[in-house]
Design a protein around this motif. Structure first.
Motif, PDB file in Angstrom:
ATOM      1  N   GLN A  66       0.829  -1.206   0.000  1.00 39.34           N
ATOM      2  CA  GLN A  66       0.000   0.000   0.000  1.00 39.34           C
ATOM      3  C   GLN A  66       0.862   1.255   0.000  1.00 39.34           C
ATOM      4  O   GLN A  66       0.559   2.243  -0.673  1.00 39.34           O
ATOM      5  CB  GLN A  66      -0.930  -0.016   1.224  1.00 39.34           C
ATOM      6  N   HIS A  67       1.951   1.212   0.777  1.00 38.01           N
ATOM      7  CA  HIS A  67       2.878   2.353   0.836  1.00 38.01           C
ATOM      8  C   HIS A  67       3.512   2.584  -0.547  1.00 38.01           C
ATOM      9  O   HIS A  67       3.597   3.730  -1.017  1.00 38.01           O
ATOM     10  CB  HIS A  67       3.957   2.076   1.889  1.00 38.01           C
ATOM     11  N   THR A  77       0.913   4.054  -2.973  1.00 36.23           N
ATOM     12  CA  THR A  77       0.618   5.450  -2.634  1.00 36.23           C
ATOM     13  C   THR A  77       1.691   6.382  -3.179  1.00 36.23           C
ATOM     14  O   THR A  77       1.390   7.450  -3.744  1.00 36.23           O
ATOM     15  CB  THR A  77       0.519   5.623  -1.101  1.00 36.23           C
ATOM     16  N   GLU A 118       1.554   6.653  -7.095  1.00 40.13           N
ATOM     17  CA  GLU A 118       0.487   7.528  -7.595  1.00 40.13           C
ATOM     18  C   GLU A 118       0.928   8.985  -7.635  1.00 40.13           C
ATOM     19  O   GLU A 118       0.422   9.771  -8.433  1.00 40.13           O
ATOM     20  CB  GLU A 118      -0.759   7.393  -6.709  1.00 40.13           C
TER      21      GLU A 118
END
Length: 505
Positions: A11-12, A15, A18
């Motif tokens: 997830q890191h 993120t 993006e």
């Protein structure tokens, strides 16, 4: 515990990805995952490759990332091949990488990779490329997958000689969807078989916007302008209920058909549709409107559309320059060209098309010295290699001005063999000035190029060439006239009015 930690890491990573907007950001993220011991983790490399190809279009760095892995999985191969296949300049790379994967023996291809390989195959090995991939598809057991069959139809139809094979694949499909029907219709249009394309289109159980557009665009590209307009009207009549409202592609193709048939009122109606539906900010539509109004002779409106366009590109400038050039307004065309090169935008530089319009403007205006200067400017300042079209324009310019020595000098210095346009341009000048010696020479060259040339038939068989044709739109209906035409239902009335006009002129 490890699974939760890995999930947070993923997830890191996503993120941060993006927020990346350039290669420098991506390299920082890559350094981070390397420091975390993930330099060979395929999930992260896959995401980085996709970012390189889809966001910053850096195929070179994407391939470096790909090659860094000792054993890329099928998803990475698919990502890389998909990226190559989407760019016409990289079709060979897509096919070569697919072949490399097969020779390694792993990973095994899946049904998702074949459509992208098939997109590149005809560009690399023509029909043989598609046939080779087709064999591999059958060996791999994916021959009955609809997405693969549709890709085969499209790939075979890109080679004119294989349109029959494309139809065989289509007929053998047990599950034909809208995409497969549209692919076959587009295939027929691509090889110029408009009749079969329209017939197949009429058999479609359902239609969507791409299928309507395939027919309208195909008719327009093959010169069946009236048929394109007819299909557009059917789309408008039945499309609203089905949600098949014309989009940008429909509008651009329809405007082209209107311009080529002189359907000014219909073109204006389409323009109104564009504004009412809020799609007027599309530069492709603006350029199509400029072209349509120009071909219909409404130069003021063409100029107004051009001036109002907020996204002028080179095509916009070429379109408006060509409008004035075609209608003999040479000074306006030249003035626009000078404005274009002085506008200060680095991405707007004249190309080969610009100079064809410019040379035509000089020809129509009898501006011999300006034409000569622009031809030299094209090569000296813009490094544009003259094409046969440019030579034809220059020879036409000299021929119309009676400068036959200069015209012959250009022909003798050409880097390619003169074609029928070049000799036809010289012949036209000879006709104006009565140069029978050069005219006979030009006719001889024309016959050498094409023994069945219309001029030979005129001399030997007294046959008629295909007559010139013009259109006029009255009360929303287009009337078509040919030279020495007496087929129109109001022929007697038309010729009577013409004779009275001549009598009082």
């Amino acid at each position: 515990m490890y699974g939760l930690s890995q999930l947070k890491m993923n997830q890191h990573f996503l993120t941060i990805l993006e927020k990346c907007i350039n290669l420098s950001h991506l390299k920082q993220l890559q350094s981070f995952i390397i420091s975390q011991g993930h330099s060979h983790t395929q999930f992260y490399i896959f995401k980085l490759v996709r970012f390189c190809t889809l966001k910053i279009f850096n195929f070179y760095y994407a391939r470096l990332l790909f090659d860094h892995l000792p054993s890329p999985n099928i998803y990475l191969y698919t990502a890389m091949i998909t990226a190559y296949a989407s760019n016409p300049n990289h079709h060979t790379s897509a096919f070569v990488l697919y072949r490399h994967m097969l020779r390694k023996g792993k990973p095994a291809p899946n049904n998702f990779i074949f459509p992208h390989v098939l997109k590149s195959a005809p560009e690399v090995l023509e029909s043989n490329g598609t046939k080779l991939v087709h064999i591999q598809i059958l060996k791999s057991g994916f021959g009955q997958y609809p997405v693969v069959q549709t890709a085969l139809v499209d790939s075979y139809s890109r080679t004119g000689s294989c349109i029959g094979i494309a139809r065989d694949v289509f007929d053998e499909m047990s599950d034909r969807n809208l995409v497969s029907w549209t692919a076959m219709v587009s295939g027929y249009m691509r090889v110029g078989d408009v009749g079969k394309a329209v017939s197949l289109f009429e058999q479609m159980p359902n239609r969507d916007i791409p299928s309507w557009n395939a027919v309208i665009a195909g008719c327009t590209q093959n010169g069946f302008f009236s048929e394109a307009i007819s299909v557009l009207r059917k789309m408008v009549m039945v499309g609203t209920g089905e949600g098949n409202r014309p989009n940008q592609v429909t509008v651009v193709c329809s405007l082209s058909a209107c311009g080529n048939t002189g359907m000014f009122q219909l073109g204006k109606s389409i323009h109104g549709y564009v504004y009412r539906n809020g799609i007027d900010n599309d530069c492709f539509i603006a350029n199509a409107l400029i072209d349509m109004y120009g071909k219909c002779g409404s130069l003021d409106t063409a100029r107004r559309v051009f001036e109002m366009s907020s996204k002028k590109n080179l095509t916009s400038w070429n379109s408006i320059i060509n409008c004035f050039a075609l209608h003999g307004q040479s000074e306006n065309a030249i003035s626009l060209f000078e404005e274009m090169i002085n506008c200060g935008f680095e991405d707007i530089r004249p190309d080969a098309v610009t100079f064809i319009s410019l040379l035509n403007a000089c020809t129509h205006g009898g501006l011999v010295e300006k034409g000569r200067a622009y031809f030299e400017l094209m090569t000296s300042s813009y490094n544009i290699e003259p094409r046969i079209d440019h030579y034809g324009c220059l020879i036409d310019l000299f021929g119309r001005a009676g400068k036959f020595e200069e015209a012959m000098e250009v022909i003798n210095c050409m880097k390619m063999k003169p074609d029928e346009v070049v000799w036809g341009s010289l012949l036209n000048g000879c006709k104006i000035y009565g140069r029978l010696d050069l005219a006979e020479f030009a006719v001889k060259k024309l016959i050498e190029i094409d023994p069945n040339n219309g001029r030979k038939k005129l001399r030997e068989q007294s046959a008629y060439k295909t007559p010139g044709c013009s259109w006029i739109e009255v009360d929303g209906k287009v009337h078509q006239f040919y030279s020495v035409d007496k087929m129109h239902p109001r022929t007697d009335e038309i010729y009577g009015i013409l004779e009275s006009m001549v009598a009082f002129s």
